[in-house]
Design an enzyme around this catalytic site. Sequence first.
Site, PDB file in Angstrom:
ATOM      1  N   LYS A   1      41.628  49.224  34.100  1.00  0.00           N
ATOM      2  CA  LYS A   1      40.963  49.310  35.463  1.00  0.00           C
ATOM      3  C   LYS A   1      41.314  50.516  36.236  1.00  0.00           C
ATOM      4  O   LYS A   1      42.494  51.110  35.777  1.00  0.00           O
ATOM      5  CB  LYS A   1      41.296  47.928  36.298  1.00  0.00           C
TER       6      LYS A   1
ATOM      7  N   TYR B   1      29.375  42.686  37.004  1.00  0.00           N
ATOM      8  CA  TYR B   1      30.224  41.316  37.663  1.00  0.00           C
ATOM      9  C   TYR B   1      29.127  40.442  38.331  1.00  0.00           C
ATOM     10  O   TYR B   1      29.667  39.773  39.166  1.00  0.00           O
ATOM     11  CB  TYR B   1      31.065  41.978  38.537  1.00  0.00           C
TER      12      TYR B   1
ATOM     13  N   PHE C   1      34.768  37.606  47.007  1.00  0.00           N
ATOM     14  CA  PHE C   1      35.532  38.866  46.394  1.00  0.00           C
ATOM     15  C   PHE C   1      34.553  39.905  45.753  1.00  0.00           C
ATOM     16  O   PHE C   1      34.998  41.263  45.670  1.00  0.00           O
ATOM     17  CB  PHE C   1      36.590  38.493  45.778  1.00  0.00           C
TER      18      PHE C   1
ATOM     19  N   ARG D   1      43.625  37.181  26.330  1.00  0.00           N
ATOM     20  CA  ARG D   1      43.792  36.457  27.760  1.00  0.00           C
ATOM     21  C   ARG D   1      45.396  36.216  27.856  1.00  0.00           C
ATOM     22  O   ARG D   1      45.988  36.129  28.851  1.00  0.00           O
ATOM     23  CB  ARG D   1      43.179  35.165  27.964  1.00  0.00           C
TER      24      ARG D   1
ATOM     25  N   THR E   1      44.948  35.975  36.337  1.00  0.00           N
ATOM     26  CA  THR E   1      44.386  36.768  37.060  1.00  0.00           C
ATOM     27  C   THR E   1      45.363  37.414  38.479  1.00  0.00           C
ATOM     28  O   THR E   1      45.221  38.684  38.761  1.00  0.00           O
ATOM     29  CB  THR E   1      43.093  35.974  37.854  1.00  0.00           C
TER      30      THR E   1
ATOM     31  N   ARG F   1      49.450  42.096  32.960  1.00  0.00           N
ATOM     32  CA  ARG F   1      49.281  41.856  34.234  1.00  0.00           C
ATOM     33  C   ARG F   1      50.640  41.832  35.302  1.00  0.00           C
ATOM     34  O   ARG F   1      50.909  42.319  36.302  1.00  0.00           O
ATOM     35  CB  ARG F   1      48.260  40.685  34.761  1.00  0.00           C
TER      36      ARG F   1
ATOM     37  N   ASN G   1      44.161  44.166  39.544  1.00  0.00           N
ATOM     38  CA  ASN G   1      44.918  43.488  38.543  1.00  0.00           C
ATOM     39  C   ASN G   1      45.150  44.126  36.882  1.00  0.00           C
ATOM     40  O   ASN G   1      45.313  43.489  35.910  1.00  0.00           O
ATOM     41  CB  ASN G   1      44.622  42.103  38.444  1.00  0.00           C
TER      42      ASN G   1
ATOM     43  N   HIS H   1      40.892  44.192  32.434  1.00  0.00           N
ATOM     44  CA  HIS H   1      39.810  42.848  32.456  1.00  0.00           C
ATOM     45  C   HIS H   1      39.993  42.549  30.953  1.00  0.00           C
ATOM     46  O   HIS H   1      39.984  43.133  29.982  1.00  0.00           O
ATOM     47  CB  HIS H   1      38.412  43.636  32.405  1.00  0.00           C
TER      48      HIS H   1
ATOM     49  N   GLU I   1      29.441  42.061  27.173  1.00  0.00           N
ATOM     50  CA  GLU I   1      30.256  43.080  27.936  1.00  0.00           C
ATOM     51  C   GLU I   1      30.409  44.481  26.958  1.00  0.00           C
ATOM     52  O   GLU I   1      30.225  45.642  27.406  1.00  0.00           O
ATOM     53  CB  GLU I   1      31.708  42.860  28.276  1.00  0.00           C
TER      54      GLU I   1
HETATM   55  N1  UDP Z   1      39.176  38.750  41.902  1.00  0.00           N
HETATM   56  C1  UDP Z   1      39.528  38.843  43.088  1.00  0.00           C
HETATM   57  N2  UDP Z   1      39.935  38.074  43.866  1.00  0.00           N
HETATM   58  C2  UDP Z   1      39.970  36.820  43.416  1.00  0.00           C
HETATM   59  C3  UDP Z   1      39.547  36.510  41.962  1.00  0.00           C
HETATM   60  C4  UDP Z   1      39.254  37.697  41.265  1.00  0.00           C
HETATM   61  O1  UDP Z   1      39.852  40.113  43.569  1.00  0.00           O
HETATM   62  O2  UDP Z   1      40.199  35.702  44.196  1.00  0.00           O
HETATM   63  C5  UDP Z   1      38.896  40.161  41.002  1.00  0.00           C
HETATM   64  C6  UDP Z   1      40.106  40.307  40.209  1.00  0.00           C
HETATM   65  O3  UDP Z   1      40.006  41.857  39.616  1.00  0.00           O
HETATM   66  C7  UDP Z   1      39.415  39.716  38.630  1.00  0.00           C
HETATM   67  C8  UDP Z   1      38.139  39.824  38.830  1.00  0.00           C
HETATM   68  O4  UDP Z   1      37.779  39.737  40.148  1.00  0.00           O
HETATM   69  O5  UDP Z   1      40.038  40.245  37.612  1.00  0.00           O
HETATM   70  C9  UDP Z   1      37.034  38.779  38.120  1.00  0.00           C
HETATM   71  O6  UDP Z   1      37.746  37.475  38.268  1.00  0.00           O
HETATM   72  P1  UDP Z   1      37.889  36.312  37.280  1.00  0.00           P
HETATM   73  O7  UDP Z   1      38.079  35.305  38.072  1.00  0.00           O
HETATM   74  O8  UDP Z   1      36.805  36.506  36.312  1.00  0.00           O
HETATM   75  O9  UDP Z   1      39.325  36.815  36.603  1.00  0.00           O
HETATM   76  P2  UDP Z   1      39.634  37.362  35.257  1.00  0.00           P
HETATM   77  O10 UDP Z   1      38.972  36.935  34.229  1.00  0.00           O
HETATM   78  O11 UDP Z   1      39.641  38.816  35.229  1.00  0.00           O
HETATM   79  O12 UDP Z   1      41.300  36.900  35.089  1.00  0.00           O
HETATM   80 MG    MG Z   2      36.778  36.644  34.228  1.00  0.00          MG
END
Ligand code: UDP
Ligand code: MG
Length: 139
Positions: free
Chosen positions: A11, A51, A59, A87, A93, A104, A114, A117, A128
């Site tokens: 990112k 997204y 968010f 993952r 996250t 992370r 974070n 992705h 994607e």
């Molecule tokens: N995100 C955020 N606030 C939240 C949850 C997610 O800013 O409460 C952002 C964060 O950058 C995250 C992205 O949105 O990586 C996508 O969210 P997701 O729940 O898919 O998390 P990920 O799969 O990236 O762990």
């Molecule tokens: Mg996700």
Amino acid sequence: MATNRTFTMLKPDSVEKGHIGAILEKINAAGFRIAAMKMTQMTVADAKAFYAVHSERPFYGELVEFMSSGPIVAAILEKNNAVEDFRVLIGATNPADAAEGTIRKLYASSMGENAVHGSDSDENAAIEGAFHFSGREIF
Ligand code: UDP
Ligand code: MG
């Protein structure tokens, strides 16, 4: 059907802080083969589309703004059990909840910024990857 491929983006925070090399080293050390890779920047429209699944979440606006704010490194990664193993490698996250040694935990500064992705399913990995790469950019 498992495809053994996942999709990632380093990112804008990772690129800005000079963490591309360190993160790619972790990805290589974990046994992923790089099938596609490029540096690119998403427009606001790109980030909204990428997204779209999160469009109703509080968010979403911040996420779109952040993800279009600077260059990213997009990549398709190959390994057995790629989606799940990646993952695990990136961690939770929220970096505060991410396990020791995860990308992370090491490089993310907040829930929003974070570092990386990682696709959450084989189906989304394919969608994607196709969002960012044409057929002749994937090896
Ligand atoms: N995100 C955020 N606030 C939240 C949850 C997610 O800013 O409460 C952002 C964060 O950058 C995250 C992205 O949105 O990586 C996508 O969210 P997701 O729940 O898919 O998390 P990920 O799969 O990236 O762990
Ligand atoms: Mg996700």
